[in-house]
Design a protein around this motif. Structure first.
Motif, PDB file in Angstrom:
ATOM      1  N   PHE A   9       4.477 -43.113 -21.607  1.00 29.72           N
ATOM      2  CA  PHE A   9       4.989 -43.174 -22.972  1.00 29.72           C
ATOM      3  C   PHE A   9       6.333 -43.880 -23.059  1.00 29.72           C
ATOM      4  N   GLU A  10       6.725 -44.523 -21.971  1.00 27.48           N
ATOM      5  CA  GLU A  10       7.923 -45.358 -22.003  1.00 27.48           C
ATOM      6  C   GLU A  10       7.534 -46.834 -21.949  1.00 27.48           C
ATOM      7  N   THR A  11       6.244 -47.104 -22.149  1.00 28.15           N
ATOM      8  CA  THR A  11       5.755 -48.482 -22.139  1.00 28.15           C
ATOM      9  C   THR A  11       5.320 -48.850 -23.546  1.00 28.15           C
ATOM     10  N   ALA A  12       4.115 -49.399 -23.668  1.00 29.73           N
ATOM     11  CA  ALA A  12       3.639 -49.845 -24.977  1.00 29.73           C
ATOM     12  C   ALA A  12       3.036 -48.710 -25.794  1.00 29.73           C
ATOM     13  N   LEU A  13       2.997 -47.493 -25.228  1.00 30.82           N
ATOM     14  CA  LEU A  13       2.391 -46.369 -25.923  1.00 30.82           C
ATOM     15  C   LEU A  13       3.460 -45.310 -26.190  1.00 30.82           C
ATOM     16  N   ASP A  14       3.786 -45.121 -27.453  1.00 31.23           N
ATOM     17  CA  ASP A  14       4.807 -44.140 -27.843  1.00 31.23           C
ATOM     18  C   ASP A  14       4.172 -42.755 -27.920  1.00 31.23           C
ATOM     19  N   GLN A  15       4.850 -41.731 -27.383  1.00 30.12           N
ATOM     20  CA  GLN A  15       4.268 -40.399 -27.315  1.00 30.12           C
ATOM     21  C   GLN A  15       4.009 -39.809 -28.703  1.00 30.12           C
ATOM     22  N   ASP A  16       4.933 -39.982 -29.617  1.00 32.01           N
ATOM     23  CA  ASP A  16       4.742 -39.414 -30.949  1.00 32.01           C
ATOM     24  C   ASP A  16       3.573 -40.076 -31.674  1.00 32.01           C
ATOM     25  N   ARG A  17       3.464 -41.401 -31.553  1.00 26.45           N
ATOM     26  CA  ARG A  17       2.339 -42.094 -32.180  1.00 26.45           C
ATOM     27  C   ARG A  17       1.031 -41.717 -31.494  1.00 26.45           C
ATOM     28  N   ALA A  18       1.076 -41.562 -30.166  1.00 26.68           N
ATOM     29  CA  ALA A  18      -0.125 -41.160 -29.429  1.00 26.68           C
ATOM     30  C   ALA A  18      -0.580 -39.776 -29.869  1.00 26.68           C
ATOM     31  N   LEU A  19       0.355 -38.857 -30.033  1.00 27.53           N
ATOM     32  CA  LEU A  19       0.002 -37.509 -30.463  1.00 27.53           C
ATOM     33  C   LEU A  19      -0.638 -37.529 -31.845  1.00 27.53           C
ATOM     34  N   SER A  20      -0.094 -38.337 -32.731  1.00 29.24           N
ATOM     35  CA  SER A  20      -0.667 -38.440 -34.073  1.00 29.24           C
ATOM     36  C   SER A  20      -2.111 -38.939 -34.013  1.00 29.24           C
ATOM     37  N   LEU A  21      -2.367 -39.903 -33.133  1.00 27.23           N
ATOM     38  CA  LEU A  21      -3.722 -40.446 -33.021  1.00 27.23           C
ATOM     39  C   LEU A  21      -4.662 -39.458 -32.340  1.00 27.23           C
ATOM     40  N   HIS A  83      -2.961 -50.127 -30.049  1.00 27.30           N
ATOM     41  CA  HIS A  83      -4.162 -50.796 -30.552  1.00 27.30           C
ATOM     42  C   HIS A  83      -5.402 -50.268 -29.836  1.00 27.30           C
ATOM     43  N   ALA A  84      -5.344 -50.186 -28.510  1.00 25.49           N
ATOM     44  CA  ALA A  84      -6.487 -49.690 -27.742  1.00 25.49           C
ATOM     45  C   ALA A  84      -6.776 -48.235 -28.095  1.00 25.49           C
ATOM     46  N   LEU A  85      -5.721 -47.441 -28.276  1.00 29.59           N
ATOM     47  CA  LEU A  85      -5.916 -46.033 -28.606  1.00 29.59           C
ATOM     48  C   LEU A  85      -6.548 -45.865 -29.986  1.00 29.59           C
ATOM     49  N   ARG A  86      -6.177 -46.711 -30.933  1.00 27.82           N
ATOM     50  CA  ARG A  86      -6.782 -46.638 -32.269  1.00 27.82           C
ATOM     51  C   ARG A  86      -8.282 -46.932 -32.204  1.00 27.82           C
ATOM     52  N   ARG A  87      -8.659 -47.903 -31.417  1.00 30.11           N
ATOM     53  CA  ARG A  87     -10.084 -48.208 -31.252  1.00 30.11           C
ATOM     54  C   ARG A  87     -10.811 -47.033 -30.611  1.00 30.11           C
ATOM     55  N   ALA A  88     -10.144 -46.367 -29.662  1.00 27.09           N
ATOM     56  CA  ALA A  88     -10.746 -45.207 -29.012  1.00 27.09           C
ATOM     57  C   ALA A  88     -10.943 -44.065 -30.003  1.00 27.09           C
ATOM     58  N   VAL A  89      -9.989 -43.895 -30.915  1.00 32.06           N
ATOM     59  CA  VAL A  89     -10.111 -42.850 -31.930  1.00 32.06           C
ATOM     60  C   VAL A  89     -11.370 -43.061 -32.766  1.00 32.06           C
ATOM     61  N   ALA A  90     -11.613 -44.292 -33.167  1.00 27.50           N
ATOM     62  CA  ALA A  90     -12.792 -44.586 -33.985  1.00 27.50           C
ATOM     63  C   ALA A  90     -14.077 -44.231 -33.249  1.00 27.50           C
ATOM     64  N   THR A  91     -14.095 -44.463 -31.949  1.00 29.90           N
ATOM     65  CA  THR A  91     -15.291 -44.150 -31.160  1.00 29.90           C
ATOM     66  C   THR A  91     -15.484 -42.649 -31.020  1.00 29.90           C
ATOM     67  N   THR A  92     -14.439 -41.923 -30.664  1.00 31.11           N
ATOM     68  CA  THR A  92     -14.576 -40.485 -30.437  1.00 31.11           C
ATOM     69  C   THR A  92     -14.924 -39.743 -31.716  1.00 31.11           C
ATOM     70  N   ARG A  93     -14.465 -40.277 -32.862  1.00 34.55           N
ATOM     71  CA  ARG A  93     -14.767 -39.618 -34.137  1.00 34.55           C
ATOM     72  C   ARG A  93     -16.262 -39.568 -34.417  1.00 34.55           C
ATOM     73  N   LEU A  94     -17.034 -40.449 -33.824  1.00 31.39           N
ATOM     74  CA  LEU A  94     -18.480 -40.472 -34.045  1.00 31.39           C
ATOM     75  C   LEU A  94     -19.132 -39.171 -33.614  1.00 31.39           C
ATOM     76  N   ALA A  95     -18.559 -38.505 -32.590  1.00 31.68           N
ATOM     77  CA  ALA A  95     -19.126 -37.244 -32.123  1.00 31.68           C
ATOM     78  C   ALA A  95     -18.713 -36.077 -32.995  1.00 31.68           C
ATOM     79  N   VAL A  96     -17.601 -36.222 -33.698  1.00 38.39           N
ATOM     80  CA  VAL A  96     -17.081 -35.128 -34.516  1.00 38.39           C
ATOM     81  C   VAL A  96     -17.749 -35.089 -35.887  1.00 38.39           C
TER      82      VAL A  96
END
Length: 473
Positions: A9-21, A83-96
């Protein structure tokens, strides 16, 4: 120079934004998490007098999971950015789907550590590792003129994981692993045989590269090869079998261990499904799965869902009392997790897996067990095997075994295979030794295409009436 600490979370992925996603991904779900991983590994192998392999591998990525009921949505990526995490969210939501679930409680936290966080690859230089393997090769060849080939492998890795849960908790673990393996081929009168010895664990390389250790490993590999050089064809038929302590616990691991994993029992596909509270083994048989043993190959401070590892009793005095559970199967079965949710990497979904699985000691001496055998074999080492989890049927090949007649250990035999099923074998245990030992740290376990490191162990065991496959009569 050692690599920098794993701080995703000190790179291109912010922890707070990751938690929100993550929270967006599991909205209306029962469970889920973001699993981040960095893994580095090195293998140096010396074979037949020359350097055969020198490899270094590095990988990192994340896996995002959302669970609802018995369904799970999973997406993974080697790119750890928003960006990659947002795409992953869309995929995982299919099961929910439309959701409606209640988010499960977060795992408890722990300050316990079971192993060092130091990188074992830093314990020796690359030239030093090559020189060591060359020295092992020369030493093993000098032990006996019949040695015609030597293979020695030194492997080390470190896995760093971070598990971000929707409640906001961040769980981290740094998992080292090292292993030394020595294999020797001997030849006499046109006949060749092989012996192998090795050891490892969640430790540095220092203990493994100590001369006292690797010289003992070379001698043990040679001893096994020479034993098989003089071995007779194994007998065939139904007979009593005494299993040695330690590594022969791999038979226990395969024949019954997988059958006691929660997913197979919840789905009713295990030979032990529906037998909770019933006798499934002979009196005196107590089997544990224990991920809390310091420095052991199968140990984990926390599992891959963030749950602290457990010491779980599976069979107590012959009675089935527990299964190994991850969060999903534990929730669906109403028993809760046992800290056995494991995955091979960020690219894999977690499932119930063994850690260190072993049987506790009994009261008999190994000599007493052998005295009770009129005609059978004494199996000390095992190689490959096959198991059908749905019925527990197994076939295992012995790498070191001896004929037993009238209570006395006789000539070594080769080509022996043990055939049976786990449920029946457990009931046929007639004696349990007082010499429980764990394996030297060499086990890997496969399930549904995923491999994880494991440990096994047991005392000497007398099992009555196993089928032995062999060439002799």
């Amino acid at each position: 120079m050692a690599d920098a600490p794993f701080r995703p979370f000190e790179t291109a992925l912010d922890q707070d934004r990751a938690l929100s996603l993550v929270r967006e991904a599991v909205a209306g779900a029962d469970d889920g998490e973001l699993f981040l991983e960095r893994r580095r590994s090195e293998v140096v192998a010396f074979d037949d007098g020359r350097l055969r392999t020198a490899s270094y591998d590095a990988a990192e990525g994340f896996g995002l999971r959302a669970v609802r009921g018995d369904a799970a949505g999973y997406a993974h990526s080697t790119t750890m950015d928003e960006h990659a995490l947002r795409r992953a969210v869309a995929t995982t939501r299919l099961a929910v789907g439309d959701g409606g679930g209640t988010l499960a409680e977060a795992p408890p936290r722990t300050n316990r550590t079971l192993y060092t966080d130091a990188d074992p690859m830093e314990d020796a230089t690359f030239p030093g590792k090559v020189d060591l393997l060359r020295e092992i090769d020369a030493f093993a060849r000098g032990l006996d003129s019949r040695v015609v080939q030597v293979s020695a492998t030194l492997a080390a890795s470190i896995q760093e994981v971070a598990i971000l849960r929707p409640e906001g908790g961040l769980v981290t673990d740094t998992r080292p692993m090292s292993r030394l393996n020595v294999s020797v081929i001997v030849e006499e009168n046109g006949l060749r045989e092989t012996g192998t010895a090795g050891a490892g664990g969640r430790t540095g390389l220092i203990g493994l590269i100590d001369p006292a250790h690797w010289q003992a490993a070379a001698r043990e590999a040679l001893r096994i090869a020479l034993v098989n050089l003089t071995a007779e064809p194994a007998p065939a038929g139904v007979m009593d079998v005494v299993l040695g302590p330690g590594w022969p616990g791999i038979l226990l691991h395969e024949a019954i261990g997988h059958g006691l994993e929660g997913d197979f029992n919840r789905k009713g596909t295990s030979a032990f499904a529906g037998l909770m509270g019933q006798r499934i083994a002979a009196p005196g048989v107590t089997v544990l799965d224990d991920g809390t043993l310091p420095d052991r190959r199968g140990s984990i401070t926390v599992d891959d869902e963030g749950t602290p590892s457990h010491r779980t009793t599976l069979i107590e005095d012959g009675i089935l009392v527990g299964y190994m559970q991850d969060r999903q199967n534990g929730r669906l079965s109403g028993t809760g997790t046992t800290g056995n949710g494991r995955r091979e990497s960020y690219a894999h979904i977690p499932m119930p897996r063994m850690t260190n699985t072993y049987m506790l000691s009994g009261d008999s001496t190994p000599a007493d067990l052998l005295t009770d055998v009129q005609d059978g074999i004494y199996a000390v080492g095992f190689g490959g095997g096959q198991v059908d989890i749905t019925n527990g049927k197994f076939v295992f090949s012995c790498t070191e075994a001896y004929r037993v007649r009238d209570g006395k250990v006789g000539a070594p035999v080769k080509g022996a295979t043990l055939i049976g099923d786990g449920a029946t074998a457990l009931q046929k245990i007639r004696g349990i030794g007082n010499d429980m030992a764990l394996d030297p740290g060499i086990g890997n376990c496969g399930k549904n295409g995923q491999w994880v490191p494991v440990g096994v162990g047991q005392p000497s065991l007398l099992i009555g009436g196993l089928t032995v496959g062999g060439a002799g009569g």
